[in-house]
Design an enzyme around this catalytic site. Structure first.
Site, PDB file in Angstrom:
ATOM      1  N   ASP A  93      -5.292 -34.029  -6.539  1.00  0.00           N
ATOM      2  CA  ASP A  93      -4.931 -32.614  -6.675  1.00  0.00           C
ATOM      3  C   ASP A  93      -3.858 -32.395  -7.747  1.00  0.00           C
ATOM      4  O   ASP A  93      -3.315 -31.297  -7.878  1.00  0.00           O
ATOM      5  CB  ASP A  93      -4.465 -32.028  -5.319  1.00  0.00           C
ATOM      6  CG  ASP A  93      -3.196 -32.702  -4.804  1.00  0.00           C
ATOM      7  OD1 ASP A  93      -2.719 -33.661  -5.455  1.00  0.00           O
ATOM      8  OD2 ASP A  93      -2.678 -32.276  -3.754  1.00  0.00           O
ATOM      9  N   ASP A 118       1.864 -38.115  -4.099  1.00  0.00           N
ATOM     10  CA  ASP A 118       1.965 -37.988  -2.638  1.00  0.00           C
ATOM     11  C   ASP A 118       2.362 -39.325  -2.012  1.00  0.00           C
ATOM     12  O   ASP A 118       2.471 -40.339  -2.710  1.00  0.00           O
ATOM     13  CB  ASP A 118       0.644 -37.472  -2.060  1.00  0.00           C
ATOM     14  CG  ASP A 118      -0.547 -38.183  -2.667  1.00  0.00           C
ATOM     15  OD1 ASP A 118      -0.505 -39.423  -2.694  1.00  0.00           O
ATOM     16  OD2 ASP A 118      -1.497 -37.521  -3.137  1.00  0.00           O
ATOM     17  N   ASP A 134      22.267 -34.987  -0.513  1.00  0.00           N
ATOM     18  CA  ASP A 134      22.340 -33.988  -1.575  1.00  0.00           C
ATOM     19  C   ASP A 134      23.689 -33.267  -1.527  1.00  0.00           C
ATOM     20  O   ASP A 134      24.154 -32.880  -0.457  1.00  0.00           O
ATOM     21  CB  ASP A 134      21.194 -32.983  -1.335  1.00  0.00           C
ATOM     22  CG  ASP A 134      20.973 -32.061  -2.503  1.00  0.00           C
ATOM     23  OD1 ASP A 134      20.748 -32.574  -3.614  1.00  0.00           O
ATOM     24  OD2 ASP A 134      21.025 -30.827  -2.307  1.00  0.00           O
ATOM     25  N   GLU A 176      25.210 -37.936  -3.278  1.00  0.00           N
ATOM     26  CA  GLU A 176      25.177 -37.300  -4.592  1.00  0.00           C
ATOM     27  C   GLU A 176      26.538 -36.645  -4.775  1.00  0.00           C
ATOM     28  O   GLU A 176      26.713 -35.457  -4.540  1.00  0.00           O
ATOM     29  CB  GLU A 176      24.068 -36.241  -4.691  1.00  0.00           C
ATOM     30  CG  GLU A 176      23.912 -35.759  -6.120  1.00  0.00           C
ATOM     31  CD  GLU A 176      23.590 -34.278  -6.267  1.00  0.00           C
ATOM     32  OE1 GLU A 176      23.260 -33.872  -7.379  1.00  0.00           O
ATOM     33  OE2 GLU A 176      23.693 -33.513  -5.283  1.00  0.00           O
TER      34      GLU A 176
HETATM   35  C1  NOJ Z   1      21.085 -31.572  -6.164  1.00  0.00           C
HETATM   36  C2  NOJ Z   1      19.673 -32.001  -6.365  1.00  0.00           C
HETATM   37  O1  NOJ Z   1      19.668 -33.296  -6.896  1.00  0.00           O
HETATM   38  C3  NOJ Z   1      19.037 -30.986  -7.267  1.00  0.00           C
HETATM   39  O2  NOJ Z   1      17.776 -31.391  -7.728  1.00  0.00           O
HETATM   40  C4  NOJ Z   1      18.979 -29.682  -6.543  1.00  0.00           C
HETATM   41  O3  NOJ Z   1      18.479 -28.676  -7.390  1.00  0.00           O
HETATM   42  C5  NOJ Z   1      20.367 -29.262  -6.052  1.00  0.00           C
HETATM   43  N1  NOJ Z   1      21.079 -30.329  -5.437  1.00  0.00           N
HETATM   44  C6  NOJ Z   1      20.248 -28.187  -5.020  1.00  0.00           C
HETATM   45  O4  NOJ Z   1      19.704 -28.757  -3.852  1.00  0.00           O
END
Ligand code: NOJ
Length: 531
Positions: free
Chosen positions: A33, A37, A208, A272
């Site tokens: 598609d 995945d 994140d 992150e």
């Molecule tokens: C950090 C993520 O790595 C990024 O891709 C995302 O847009 C922002 N946080 C918001 O979640």
């Protein structure tokens, strides 16, 4: 910290190993598609095992309206149907495990999608059960937003809700509503999410925006940027001291750490930590009771210039507490690809960057495609998918150029999808750069990456806690690892001679070299056992 004098201690798998980031939509499409995945990841485990990686971090796999491609989660305990099913996720965790590869998921605790049932409920009335799971505030008397906070994706960070007459906070898109981490219910809900996936066997999470989930309780205005602020901060337009980076975030990190460490076996947390100064980065390791690994963005945004890299690496070691284990990466789904950003496609530079990333004291993360030197792909406006690119075109190309399909082969479909299928983002130059050709060609970037990973596995020094800079000519960066191993990187166009004795184990160019002295061409590196 005198790294030269530290002794070897028991190392964890994630300290000795190499991790690999997969953007699932772009790795391999198993059902034709045009979208990668989970079954595609399962089908690619041979490659990952052959390469020798120890763990995989998957970008978000959950149901999502995809306003920000999975970073707008609508169900933390589900799997996005486009990517597969829960059964596929379970099968992936098990099949990877059989090959000694651990799976890390992406936890997005800062915000949910507006489509998440929690937010749908919160929006229904001021008295709703989930109302205070989000950050709401009254307008100023003139009706304008409660404060000056700006969204990372442009414009005010506040969106007005007509029905309740209040604003809600969104540090990113208006469809990504920020959660209220002052709420115990929110904290409990995420502990529950962690446990849910730990029970399924995931080895940990990449978290994140890990530095920013807690917001100032008083919602004070952010101060303006100063002329000497990092360009990334100036891009945002203000110092995000109140909308992000609050000290109370450490409490949240400690809580998650407890949940992760109470599992058998213990699980890990990778943050992150998008901060641009190393002293602040250091704080996210706590006293060994917060994150296990915190991404080093000052390093990512340093240019590939010998003295600059040397200084950034040394400062990282100086600033990080002894309990902290560094993490190195050059590319990810936000910062684009290092073979373009650092190396402008120059193969010699790509090779030396890989040698550096895979030999520094710490844990390297490769981004899918790094192992073949995949470069950014120009994505025309009509084919853009990233909301950042779409909003800021043409000043900012956004993040799509680093998110295009994995280049498995030079065939039609790039080995990513079936011939004739249009991929969700366009292919790069897969005729020229692809796994199949590089696997067949000894001495390719792919073989160098594999050789570096294999040398790291075989050589205790390269996994050790010690790294000491070796004095080296201008434009170069050289360091001793462990008792007897040295890495010498000539990051300059001119050839250089290094006064060092020993047996050369591996060169970035593939040339057979001997030491005493070691003569390196421009942008050539070597790993040797010192004589
Ligand atoms: C950090 C993520 O790595 C990024 O891709 C995302 O847009 C922002 N946080 C918001 O979640």
């Amino acid at each position: 910290m005198d790294l030269g004098r530290m002794t070897r201690k028991q190392m964890e798998w994630w300290q000795e190993g190499v991790l690999y980031q997969i953007y699932p939509r772009s790795f391999r499409d198993s059902d034709g598609d045009g979208v990668g995945d989970l079954r595609g990841v399962i089908q690619s485990l041979d490659h990952l095992e052959w390469l020798g990686v120890d763990g995989v971090w998957l970008n978000p796999i959950h149901p999502s309206p995809n306003a920000d491609w999975g970073y707008d989660v609508a169900d933390y305990k589900g799997v996005h149907p486009e990517l597969g099913s829960m059964k596929d996720a379970e099968e992936l965790i098990a099949a990877a495990g059989e090959r000694g590869i651990k799976i890390l998921l992406d936890l997005v605790p800062n915000h949910t999608s507006r489509a998440h049932p929690w937010f749908v409920d919160a929006l229904s009335s001021k008295d709703a059960l989930h109302r205070d799971w989000y950050v709401w505030a009254d307008p100023k008397p003139d009706g304008s937003p409660p404060n000056n906070w700006l969204s990372m994706f442009g414009g005010s960070a506040w969106e007005f809700d007509e029905s309740s007459g209040q604003y809600y906070l969104h540090n990113f898109l208006d469809s990504q509503a920020d959660l209220n981490w002052w709420s115990d219910d929110v904290r409990d809900a995420f502990d529950d999410v962690l446990r849910f996936w730990f029970e399924k066997g995931v080895a940990g999470f990449r978290i994140d925006v890990a530095h920013a989930v807690v917001k100032d309780k008083e919602l004070r205005d952010n101060p303006p940027t100063e002329a000497d602020d990092h360009p990334e901060i100036r891009r945002v337009g203000q110092r995000t001291v109140y909308s992000m980076n609050r000290p109370e975030v450490h409490d949240v990190l400690r809580g998650w750490r407890k949940v992760a460490r109470s599992q058998d076996p213990p699980r890990i947390l990778v943050g992150e930590t998008y901060v641009l100064d190393l002293p602040r980065l250091a704080t996210f390791y706590g006293n060994g009771d917060e994150l296990d690994l915190a991404f080093n963005f000052p390093m990512v945004f340093s240019p590939l210039v010998g003295p600059v890299m040397k200084e950034t690496v040394e400062m990282t070691f100086d600033q990080l507490p002894e309990v902290a284990w560094p993490v190195w990466m050059g590319s990810n789904h936000d910062v684009l690809r290092f073979p373009t950003r650092w190396c402008a496609g120059d193969e010699r530079k790509i090779r030396i960057a890989l040698m550096m990333l895979l030999t520094l004291r710490g844990t390297p993360f490769l981004y899918y495609g790094d192992e073949i030197g995949m470069t950014n792909v120009d994505v025309p406006y009509e084919q853009m998918k990233d909301p950042v690119g779409l909003r800021f075109h043409p000043e900012n190309v956004g993040r799509d150029p680093g998110r295009t399909p994995m280049q498995w082969s030079g065939d039609e479909g790039a080995g990513f999808t079936d011939p004739g299928v249009t991929p969700w983002l366009p292919f790069g130059d897969h005729d020229r750069i692809n796994v199949e050709d590089q696997k067949a060609a000894g001495g390719s970037i792919l073989h160098l990456t594999r050789d570096l990973i294999s040398l790291r596995k075989k050589t205790e020094d390269l996994r050790s806690v010690t790294q000491v800079t070796i004095p080296s000519p201008d434009g170069s960066f050289a360091y001793a690892r462990g008792a007897a191993t040295a890495v010498v990187l000539n990051m300059d166009d001119a050839p250089r001679t290094f006064e060092i004795d020993g047996d050369v184990l591996l060169t970035s160019s593939g040339r057979d070299l001997s030491a005493s002295p070691l003569n390196l061409e421009g942008w050539e590196g070597a790993i040797l056992v010192r004589g």
